[in-house]
Design a protein around this motif. Structure first.
Motif, PDB file in Angstrom:
ATOM      1  N   UNK B  33       1.436  -7.262  -2.139  1.00  0.00           N
ATOM      2  CA  UNK B  33       2.747  -6.972  -1.560  1.00  0.00           C
ATOM      3  C   UNK B  33       2.922  -7.768  -0.266  1.00  0.00           C
ATOM      4  N   UNK B  35       5.365  -7.627   3.225  1.00  0.00           N
ATOM      5  CA  UNK B  35       6.300  -6.879   4.057  1.00  0.00           C
ATOM      6  C   UNK B  35       6.559  -7.688   5.318  1.00  0.00           C
ATOM      7  N   UNK B  43       8.416  -0.937   8.388  1.00  0.00           N
ATOM      8  CA  UNK B  43       8.062  -1.956   7.414  1.00  0.00           C
ATOM      9  C   UNK B  43       9.225  -2.233   6.471  1.00  0.00           C
ATOM     10  N   UNK B  45       9.998  -4.021   2.928  1.00  0.00           N
ATOM     11  CA  UNK B  45       9.417  -4.586   1.714  1.00  0.00           C
ATOM     12  C   UNK B  45      10.086  -5.911   1.380  1.00  0.00           C
ATOM     13  N   UNK B  48       6.641  -8.156  -4.476  1.00  0.00           N
ATOM     14  CA  UNK B  48       5.463  -7.504  -5.024  1.00  0.00           C
ATOM     15  C   UNK B  48       5.044  -8.206  -6.309  1.00  0.00           C
ATOM     16  N   UNK B  50       2.206  -8.031  -9.544  1.00  0.00           N
ATOM     17  CA  UNK B  50       1.197  -7.239 -10.242  1.00  0.00           C
ATOM     18  C   UNK B  50       0.742  -8.006 -11.461  1.00  0.00           C
ATOM     19  N   UNK B  56       8.436  -8.600  -8.399  1.00  0.00           N
ATOM     20  CA  UNK B  56       9.599  -7.836  -7.953  1.00  0.00           C
ATOM     21  C   UNK B  56      10.076  -8.448  -6.647  1.00  0.00           C
ATOM     22  N   UNK B  58      12.966  -7.908  -5.162  1.00  0.00           N
ATOM     23  CA  UNK B  58      14.162  -7.191  -4.731  1.00  0.00           C
ATOM     24  C   UNK B  58      14.319  -7.077  -3.221  1.00  0.00           C
ATOM     25  N   UNK B  91       3.327  -9.013   6.938  1.00  0.00           N
ATOM     26  CA  UNK B  91       2.130  -8.305   6.515  1.00  0.00           C
ATOM     27  C   UNK B  91       1.957  -8.406   5.009  1.00  0.00           C
ATOM     28  N   UNK B  97      -4.323  -0.442  -7.693  1.00  0.00           N
ATOM     29  CA  UNK B  97      -3.264   0.013  -8.587  1.00  0.00           C
ATOM     30  C   UNK B  97      -3.709   0.750  -9.829  1.00  0.00           C
ATOM     31  N   UNK B 103      -3.153   4.241  -5.758  1.00  0.00           N
ATOM     32  CA  UNK B 103      -1.965   3.449  -5.441  1.00  0.00           C
ATOM     33  C   UNK B 103      -1.931   3.046  -3.974  1.00  0.00           C
ATOM     34  N   UNK B 104      -2.957   3.427  -3.226  1.00  0.00           N
ATOM     35  CA  UNK B 104      -2.911   3.102  -1.805  1.00  0.00           C
ATOM     36  C   UNK B 104      -2.996   1.597  -1.595  1.00  0.00           C
ATOM     37  N   UNK B 105      -2.412   1.144  -0.507  1.00  0.00           N
ATOM     38  CA  UNK B 105      -2.390  -0.280  -0.177  1.00  0.00           C
ATOM     39  C   UNK B 105      -3.238  -0.527   1.067  1.00  0.00           C
ATOM     40  N   UNK B 107      -3.862  -3.310   4.083  1.00  0.00           N
ATOM     41  CA  UNK B 107      -3.117  -4.357   4.758  1.00  0.00           C
ATOM     42  C   UNK B 107      -4.019  -5.386   5.425  1.00  0.00           C
TER      43      UNK B 107
END
Lengths: 111, 116
Positions: B33, B35, B43, B45, B48, B50, B56, B58, B91, B97, B103-105, B107
């Motif tokens: 990701x 940011x 933050x 976005x 992204x 995967x 993504x 967007x 960032x 995933x 699902x934690x990210x 950095x």
């Protein structure tokens, strides 16, 4: 309305005291919840995941209230090093694998 | 183990120039990701990736912004014809995933971009 809302603070906390703050989320389909901390001019770091039954990690306790759509973080015996911005983070099912970050709650622990 | 790394840590560029920011994710993390964070703000976005899926995009604020991820690992964020409002900390985060419900990210330290 923001998807994740937090009181920006600052919460001024005497060293050794307990502080607690909440975060509300608008989407009832939210599935995963986290607290991150961000120090000034640093990157966010994962503090803890938040589980449905609530969980504790040392002096930190996180709670999830799905009915009222909020999560909370409680810090016991505050240390000067706990001074930071605490980010509430939510994964919304419709957003796939993206996380939605709140604006953060600033905590200042003072001697 | 090694965390997410980003380079450069700081970049000062003149308005109108192009910049490239690099991110090396944690080995084995399938998601990456980008940011950005302006001073005192939350933050934002951007994009992204995967696995081999289409990214993504967007969150990209304009067509001056683009990103690629080569070989499912390193990613480059490119900003063309930089503007002063592009000044921010960029960032990068990676995530394992879904494995075991993770699902934690995590950095990287960020790239501080200043457009003069």
């Amino acid at each position: 309305r923001k998807e994740v809302e937090q009181d920006p603070g600052p919460f001024n906390v005497p060293e050794g005291a307990t502080v607690a703050f909440n975060c509300t989320y608008s989407n009832s389909a939210s599935q995963s919840f986290f607290w991150y901390r961000q120090d000034c001019r640093k990157e966010p770091k994962l503090l803890m995941s938040v589980y449905s039954s609530g969980n504790e990690d040392g002096r930190f306790t996180a709670q999830l209230n799905r009915a009222s759509q909020y999560i909370s973080l409680l810090i016991r015996d505050s240390k000067l090093s706990d001074s930071a911005t605490y980010l509430c983070v939510v994964r919304i099912k419709a957003a796939g694998n993206k996380l939605t970050f709140g604006g953060g709650t600033r905590v200042l622990v003072k001697p | 183990g090694a965390g997410v790394s980003q380079s450069p840590s700081n970049k000062v560029t003149e308005k109108g120039k192009d910049v490239e920011l690099r991110c090396d994710p944690i080995s084995g993390h399938t998601a990456l990701y980008w940011y950005r964070q302006s001073l005192g703000q939350g933050l934002e976005f951007l994009i992204y990736f995967q696995g081999n899926s289409a990214p993504d995009k967007s969150g990209l604020p304009s067509d001056r912004f683009s990103a690629e991820r080569t070989g499912g690992s390193v990613s480059t964020l490119t900003i063309q014809r930089t503007q002063q409002e592009d000044s921010a900390v960029y960032l990068c985060a990676s995530s394992p995933l879904g494995r075991g419900g993770s699902y934690e990210q995590y950095f990287g330290p960020g790239t501080r971009l200043t457009v003069t």
